[in-house]
Design a protein around this motif. Structure first.
Motif, PDB file in Angstrom:
ATOM      1  N   ASP A   1       0.833  -1.189   0.000  1.00 38.94           N
ATOM      2  CA  ASP A   1       0.000   0.000   0.000  1.00 38.94           C
ATOM      3  C   ASP A   1       0.876   1.249   0.000  1.00 38.94           C
ATOM      4  OD1 ASP A   1      -2.175  -1.629   0.087  1.00 38.94           O
ATOM      5  OD2 ASP A   1      -2.819  -1.044   2.083  1.00 38.94           O
ATOM      6  N   HIS A   2       1.311   1.637  -1.161  1.00 34.26           N
ATOM      7  CA  HIS A   2       2.162   2.806  -1.313  1.00 34.26           C
ATOM      8  C   HIS A   2       1.560   3.704  -2.388  1.00 34.26           C
ATOM      9  CE1 HIS A   2       5.745   5.239  -2.077  1.00 34.26           C
ATOM     10  NE2 HIS A   2       6.165   4.828  -0.897  1.00 34.26           N
ATOM     11  N   VAL A   3       1.778   4.996  -2.275  1.00 36.00           N
ATOM     12  CA  VAL A   3       1.207   5.945  -3.223  1.00 36.00           C
ATOM     13  C   VAL A   3       1.712   5.672  -4.646  1.00 36.00           C
ATOM     14  CG1 VAL A   3       1.049   8.392  -3.842  1.00 36.00           C
ATOM     15  CG2 VAL A   3       0.792   7.691  -1.461  1.00 36.00           C
ATOM     16  N   ILE A   4       2.962   5.272  -4.789  1.00 34.00           N
ATOM     17  CA  ILE A   4       3.493   4.957  -6.124  1.00 34.00           C
ATOM     18  C   ILE A   4       2.751   3.762  -6.714  1.00 34.00           C
ATOM     19  CG2 ILE A   4       5.526   4.176  -7.407  1.00 34.00           C
ATOM     20  CD1 ILE A   4       7.205   5.894  -5.450  1.00 34.00           C
ATOM     21  N   THR A   5       2.459   2.778  -5.892  1.00 37.16           N
ATOM     22  CA  THR A   5       1.667   1.625  -6.341  1.00 37.16           C
ATOM     23  C   THR A   5       0.285   2.092  -6.786  1.00 37.16           C
ATOM     24  OG1 THR A   5       2.833   0.191  -4.787  1.00 37.16           O
ATOM     25  CG2 THR A   5       0.738  -0.624  -5.655  1.00 37.16           C
ATOM     26  N   ALA A   6      -0.318   2.969  -6.011  1.00 39.81           N
ATOM     27  CA  ALA A   6      -1.638   3.490  -6.350  1.00 39.81           C
ATOM     28  C   ALA A   6      -1.606   4.238  -7.675  1.00 39.81           C
ATOM     29  CB  ALA A   6      -2.147   4.391  -5.233  1.00 39.81           C
ATOM     30  N   THR A   7      -0.572   5.023  -7.893  1.00 39.05           N
ATOM     31  CA  THR A   7      -0.439   5.783  -9.134  1.00 39.05           C
ATOM     32  C   THR A   7      -0.348   4.835 -10.335  1.00 39.05           C
ATOM     33  OG1 THR A   7       0.675   7.556  -7.942  1.00 39.05           O
ATOM     34  CG2 THR A   7       0.932   7.536 -10.332  1.00 39.05           C
ATOM     35  N   THR A   8       0.417   3.775 -10.188  1.00 41.00           N
ATOM     36  CA  THR A   8       0.554   2.784 -11.259  1.00 41.00           C
ATOM     37  C   THR A   8      -0.771   2.067 -11.504  1.00 41.00           C
ATOM     38  OG1 THR A   8       2.882   2.467 -10.681  1.00 41.00           O
ATOM     39  CG2 THR A   8       1.839   0.741 -12.020  1.00 41.00           C
ATOM     40  N   LEU A   9      -1.427   1.640 -10.427  1.00 39.57           N
ATOM     41  CA  LEU A   9      -2.727   0.971 -10.564  1.00 39.57           C
ATOM     42  C   LEU A   9      -3.762   1.893 -11.198  1.00 39.57           C
ATOM     43  CD1 LEU A   9      -2.929  -0.927  -7.152  1.00 39.57           C
ATOM     44  CD2 LEU A   9      -2.774  -1.965  -9.437  1.00 39.57           C
ATOM     45  N   GLU A  10      -3.693   3.175 -10.852  1.00 42.52           N
ATOM     46  CA  GLU A  10      -4.631   4.137 -11.425  1.00 42.52           C
ATOM     47  C   GLU A  10      -4.407   4.272 -12.931  1.00 42.52           C
ATOM     48  OE1 GLU A  10      -6.375   8.602 -10.555  1.00 42.52           O
ATOM     49  OE2 GLU A  10      -4.538   7.978  -9.548  1.00 42.52           O
ATOM     50  N   ALA A  11      -3.159   4.291 -13.351  1.00 44.04           N
ATOM     51  CA  ALA A  11      -2.854   4.370 -14.781  1.00 44.04           C
ATOM     52  C   ALA A  11      -3.383   3.134 -15.511  1.00 44.04           C
ATOM     53  CB  ALA A  11      -1.343   4.517 -14.990  1.00 44.04           C
ATOM     54  N   ILE A  12      -3.236   1.972 -14.896  1.00 46.74           N
ATOM     55  CA  ILE A  12      -3.760   0.737 -15.485  1.00 46.74           C
ATOM     56  C   ILE A  12      -5.287   0.804 -15.571  1.00 46.74           C
ATOM     57  CG2 ILE A  12      -4.050  -1.758 -15.102  1.00 46.74           C
ATOM     58  CD1 ILE A  12      -1.178  -1.661 -13.840  1.00 46.74           C
ATOM     59  N   ILE A  35      -5.937   2.710  -1.108  1.00 50.10           N
ATOM     60  CA  ILE A  35      -4.575   3.183  -0.821  1.00 50.10           C
ATOM     61  C   ILE A  35      -4.576   4.691  -0.575  1.00 50.10           C
ATOM     62  CG2 ILE A  35      -2.244   3.494  -1.746  1.00 50.10           C
ATOM     63  CD1 ILE A  35      -2.720   0.806  -3.290  1.00 50.10           C
ATOM     64  N   TYR A  36      -5.227   5.449  -1.459  1.00 50.72           N
ATOM     65  CA  TYR A  36      -5.235   6.900  -1.300  1.00 50.72           C
ATOM     66  C   TYR A  36      -5.920   7.328  -0.006  1.00 50.72           C
ATOM     67  CZ  TYR A  36      -3.466   7.930  -6.002  1.00 50.72           C
ATOM     68  OH  TYR A  36      -2.687   8.056  -7.123  1.00 50.72           O
ATOM     69  N   ARG A  37      -6.996   6.654   0.353  1.00 48.95           N
ATOM     70  CA  ARG A  37      -7.670   7.014   1.607  1.00 48.95           C
ATOM     71  C   ARG A  37      -6.756   6.787   2.799  1.00 48.95           C
ATOM     72  NH1 ARG A  37     -13.914   5.000   0.600  1.00 48.95           N
ATOM     73  NH2 ARG A  37     -14.664   7.023  -0.126  1.00 48.95           N
ATOM     74  N   LYS A  38      -5.972   5.713   2.756  1.00 46.72           N
ATOM     75  CA  LYS A  38      -5.044   5.413   3.857  1.00 46.72           C
ATOM     76  C   LYS A  38      -3.849   6.355   3.871  1.00 46.72           C
ATOM     77  CE  LYS A  38      -6.016   0.456   3.892  1.00 46.72           C
ATOM     78  NZ  LYS A  38      -5.482  -0.847   3.484  1.00 46.72           N
ATOM     79  N   LYS A  39      -3.282   6.591   2.697  1.00 45.39           N
ATOM     80  CA  LYS A  39      -2.021   7.330   2.619  1.00 45.39           C
ATOM     81  C   LYS A  39      -2.183   8.840   2.449  1.00 45.39           C
ATOM     82  CE  LYS A  39       0.456   3.619   2.921  1.00 45.39           C
ATOM     83  NZ  LYS A  39       1.280   3.339   4.079  1.00 45.39           N
ATOM     84  N   SER A  40      -3.195   9.256   1.704  1.00 46.09           N
ATOM     85  CA  SER A  40      -3.367  10.679   1.423  1.00 46.09           C
ATOM     86  C   SER A  40      -4.508  11.309   2.206  1.00 46.09           C
ATOM     87  CB  SER A  40      -3.628  10.886  -0.075  1.00 46.09           C
ATOM     88  OG  SER A  40      -2.555  10.392  -0.838  1.00 46.09           O
ATOM     89  N   GLY A  41      -5.402  10.464   2.700  1.00 47.46           N
ATOM     90  CA  GLY A  41      -6.523  10.957   3.488  1.00 47.46           C
ATOM     91  C   GLY A  41      -7.837  10.874   2.727  1.00 47.46           C
ATOM     92  N   ARG A  42      -8.910  10.820   3.482  1.00 42.91           N
ATOM     93  CA  ARG A  42     -10.253  10.690   2.902  1.00 42.91           C
ATOM     94  C   ARG A  42     -10.662  11.932   2.111  1.00 42.91           C
ATOM     95  NH1 ARG A  42     -12.771   6.268   4.396  1.00 42.91           N
ATOM     96  NH2 ARG A  42     -14.830   7.022   3.818  1.00 42.91           N
ATOM     97  N   THR A  47      -8.064  11.217  -3.682  1.00 48.99           N
ATOM     98  CA  THR A  47      -9.279  10.473  -3.361  1.00 48.99           C
ATOM     99  C   THR A  47     -10.446  11.005  -4.194  1.00 48.99           C
ATOM    100  OG1 THR A  47      -8.500   9.977  -1.128  1.00 48.99           O
ATOM    101  CG2 THR A  47     -10.865   9.859  -1.500  1.00 48.99           C
ATOM    102  N   ALA A  48     -10.574  12.310  -4.297  1.00 49.18           N
ATOM    103  CA  ALA A  48     -11.656  12.921  -5.086  1.00 49.18           C
ATOM    104  C   ALA A  48     -11.565  12.513  -6.551  1.00 49.18           C
ATOM    105  CB  ALA A  48     -11.613  14.439  -4.959  1.00 49.18           C
ATOM    106  N   ARG A  49     -10.354  12.512  -7.079  1.00 39.80           N
ATOM    107  CA  ARG A  49     -10.149  12.149  -8.486  1.00 39.80           C
ATOM    108  C   ARG A  49     -10.578  10.706  -8.750  1.00 39.80           C
ATOM    109  NH1 ARG A  49      -5.043  12.846  -8.706  1.00 39.80           N
ATOM    110  NH2 ARG A  49      -4.517  10.661  -8.423  1.00 39.80           N
ATOM    111  N   VAL A  50     -10.162   9.802  -7.869  1.00 42.18           N
ATOM    112  CA  VAL A  50     -10.505   8.389  -8.058  1.00 42.18           C
ATOM    113  C   VAL A  50     -12.005   8.169  -7.890  1.00 42.18           C
ATOM    114  CG1 VAL A  50     -10.129   6.044  -7.210  1.00 42.18           C
ATOM    115  CG2 VAL A  50      -8.206   7.594  -7.436  1.00 42.18           C
TER     116      VAL A  50
END
Length: 104
Positions: A1-12, A35-42, A47-50
């Protein structure tokens, strides 16, 4: 659960969405949201973008009521973070209005 992982998953997820593979995109978007809710906040812009992307995917699948909930969650965050006159907030409002028209 890392922001970089989230960014990659989002691109996919975006690629899958563009290929009209909405169920597969949704699976990735939900991972990213978690991931974003945990790492960047709700209430983060990530989070809004996703949430907006999830709403679009739901809309494409004809799940309009579920899409409306996600658009409204995204709008709430954008209004708090950016203000109601920011272009991204206005775009989300536009998406909500278009969905209302679709729903009748």
């Amino acid at each position: 659960d890392h922001v970089i992982t989230a960014t990659t998953l989002e691109a996919i997820a975006i690629v899958l969405y563009d290929q009209k593979k909405y169920d597969e995109a949704m699976d990735r978007y939900l991972q990213v949201l978690s991931i974003y809710r945990k790492k960047s906040g709700r209430d983060s812009m990530a989070t809004a973008r996703v949430l907006g992307n999830i709403a679009s995917s739901l809309k494409q699948q004809g799940k309009n009521k579920e899409a409306m909930v996600k658009y409204q969650q995204s709008l709430s965050i954008r209004e708090k973070v950016l203000g109601e006159h920011h272009p991204e907030t206005i775009l989300t409002c536009s998406n909500i209005e278009k969905l209302k028209v679709t729903m009748g």
